[in-house]
Scaffold this motif. Structure first.
Motif, mmCIF file in Angstrom:
data_model
loop_
_atom_site.group_PDB
_atom_site.id
_atom_site.type_symbol
_atom_site.label_atom_id
_atom_site.label_comp_id
_atom_site.label_asym_id
_atom_site.label_seq_id
_atom_site.Cartn_x
_atom_site.Cartn_y
_atom_site.Cartn_z
ATOM 1 N N LEU A 39 3.990 5.801 -5.591
ATOM 2 C CA LEU A 39 4.010 5.854 -7.052
ATOM 3 C C LEU A 39 2.830 6.661 -7.594
ATOM 4 C CD1 LEU A 39 4.997 2.190 -8.014
ATOM 5 C CD2 LEU A 39 6.488 4.186 -7.728
ATOM 6 N N LYS A 40 1.663 6.484 -7.014
ATOM 7 C CA LYS A 40 0.480 7.236 -7.438
ATOM 8 C C LYS A 40 0.678 8.735 -7.219
ATOM 9 C CE LYS A 40 -4.508 7.718 -6.599
ATOM 10 N NZ LYS A 40 -4.440 9.154 -6.230
ATOM 11 N N THR B 238 3.542 -7.670 -4.472
ATOM 12 C CA THR B 238 3.124 -7.576 -5.865
ATOM 13 C C THR B 238 1.803 -6.834 -6.027
ATOM 14 O OG1 THR B 238 4.245 -9.678 -6.274
ATOM 15 C CG2 THR B 238 2.733 -8.916 -7.967
ATOM 16 N N GLN B 239 0.892 -6.965 -5.066
ATOM 17 C CA GLN B 239 -0.417 -6.333 -5.215
ATOM 18 C C GLN B 239 -0.326 -4.816 -5.289
ATOM 19 O OE1 GLN B 239 -3.480 -7.600 -5.841
ATOM 20 N NE2 GLN B 239 -2.396 -9.541 -6.113
ATOM 21 N N LYS C 182 -1.823 -2.730 -8.427
ATOM 22 C CA LYS C 182 -2.762 -1.623 -8.224
ATOM 23 C C LYS C 182 -2.283 -0.371 -8.959
ATOM 24 C CE LYS C 182 -5.327 0.651 -4.473
ATOM 25 N NZ LYS C 182 -5.463 0.752 -2.985
ATOM 26 N N PHE C 183 -0.979 -0.118 -8.923
ATOM 27 C CA PHE C 183 -0.444 1.053 -9.624
ATOM 28 C C PHE C 183 -0.556 0.880 -11.135
ATOM 29 C CE2 PHE C 183 3.180 3.124 -11.755
ATOM 30 C CZ PHE C 183 2.819 4.448 -11.526
ATOM 31 N N LEU C 184 -0.217 -0.288 -11.648
ATOM 32 C CA LEU C 184 -0.300 -0.508 -13.092
ATOM 33 C C LEU C 184 -1.728 -0.320 -13.593
ATOM 34 C CD1 LEU C 184 2.001 -3.652 -13.465
ATOM 35 C CD2 LEU C 184 2.593 -1.262 -13.922
ATOM 36 N N GLY D 294 0.812 -1.203 0.000
ATOM 37 C CA GLY D 294 0.000 0.000 0.000
ATOM 38 C C GLY D 294 0.852 1.262 0.000
ATOM 39 N N GLN D 295 1.949 1.237 0.732
ATOM 40 C CA GLN D 295 2.841 2.397 0.764
ATOM 41 C C GLN D 295 3.520 2.589 -0.585
ATOM 42 O OE1 GLN D 295 5.513 1.689 4.035
ATOM 43 N NE2 GLN D 295 4.016 2.296 5.587
#
Length: 336
Positions: free
Chosen positions: A248-249, A282-283, A287-289, A242-243
């Motif tokens: 990245l977001k 990996t999640q 999520k970012f991709l 999550g961090q």
């Protein structure tokens, strides 16, 4: 040393030897318009570092074990000894993590540049074939995943030639770009002499730029150490997916705002098979991709040789004739 002693470089904005100058001002906030394809507001480069099998190890002829970027944070190298736990942690990347990242990227048809250490690539031809079959750029990450700070120029030049030879044999073509990763002040000169069209050993800008100190324009595409999963393996870094996703977001959102305001930029995300290739991490990447995909044509996701090709075709410095052609080895048309 007394602070009253002057130095010849005092007050200079650009200084240092021709082959490795410092420039502390850049474009002074007036970045050039990159004119990204489809009027994109951000160009995104996704890099997967393939290093496992090229790190320090007695079995590779080194004087000690690896100590960098593993789950054992702060572990010193073991002089004259193997560190079997460290070897095993690295092996996770080539045995399992790579294939997880390969699946995540290919399922989303994401263009990827692989920074491939020559010695590591040579040990795993199946991974090399998978990169090529996916249409990734197989770029150079040097011959070894070691610190070249104190390596003499003759040895470093020999290593660069070796890794070019491995690429020619396994990929079928020379690598267009290189990221030595832990370079020294001679590295760029050696890279230019070897014929690379761009390197990534810089962190000093949000756009590519030219280094004309070698008789011809040489392109530098800055890399990143903050939009990078390596921060999982340092103190006070990311502790969960999550961090990583949020960081990245936030970076992409900031650059999108700047791009919409008329100043498009570039963003790089650095990944490692043995780090974000772990299931619990990996999640956040996934999520970012998926967030990137939601932005449509505002984000141009590109291989780094594509970015180099764009910069050579559209931003080649005046006075140097026609720009050379950048070969896009194994390029496929993306659905993005």
């Amino acid at each position: 040393m007394s602070s009253s002693i002057s130095h010849p470089n005092d007050g200079l904005s650009i200084y240092g030897p021709t082959h490795q100058k410092r420039d502390v001002v850049g474009s002074c906030g007036q970045s050039p318009d990159p004119h990204w394809p489809n009027a994109a507001k951000v160009c995104l480069s996704i890099v997967i570092n393939y290093e496992e099998g090229g790190e320090n190890c007695l079995l590779h002829g080194d004087s000690g074990s690896e100590g960098l970027l593993s789950e054992i944070i702060g572990c010193p190298p073991y002089p004259g000894q193997r560190h079997t736990n460290m070897e095993s942690l690295y092996e996770y990347g080539s045995r399992a993590g790579f294939w997880r990242l390969h699946r995540v990227m290919t399922e989303r048809d994401m263009p990827v540049t692989a920074f491939a250490v020559g010695m590591a690539l040579e040990r795993n031809p199946q991974a090399c074939a998978a990169m090529m079959n996916a249409g990734w750029e197989v770029s150079s990450h040097g011959y070894r995943w070691i610190d070249y700070q104190s390596v003499d120029p003759a040895t470093e030049r020999d290593h660069v030639k070796k890794t070019v030879g491995i690429h020619e044999r396994m990929v079928g073509a020379r690598p267009t770009g290189i990221y030595q990763g832990k370079p020294n002040e001679n590295t760029r000169r050696i890279v230019v002499e070897e014929g690379f069209m761009y390197d990534n050993d810089a962190y000093n800008d949000d756009l590519p730029y030219w280094d004309c100190g070698f008789g011809r324009p040489h392109l530098v595409i800055p890399y990143t150490l903050d939009n990078n999963d390596m921060r999982y393996n340092i103190n006070n870094g990311f502790s969960c997916g999550g961090q990583f996703y949020q960081y990245l977001k936030d970076a992409l959102d900031t650059l999108l705002e700047e791009g919409r305001a008329g100043s498009p930029k570039m963003m790089t995300v650095g990944l490692h098979c043995r780090i974000v290739g772990k299931p619990g991490r990996t999640q956040g990447l996934i999520k970012f991709l998926d967030y990137v995909r939601s932005k449509g044509n505002e984000v141009w996701v590109a291989r780094r040789d594509e970015i180099a090709n764009h910069w050579y075709r559209n931003h080649y410095p005046e006075g140097y004739g026609e720009p050379p052609k950048v070969e896009l080895v194994g390029m496929r048309t993306s659905k993005l």
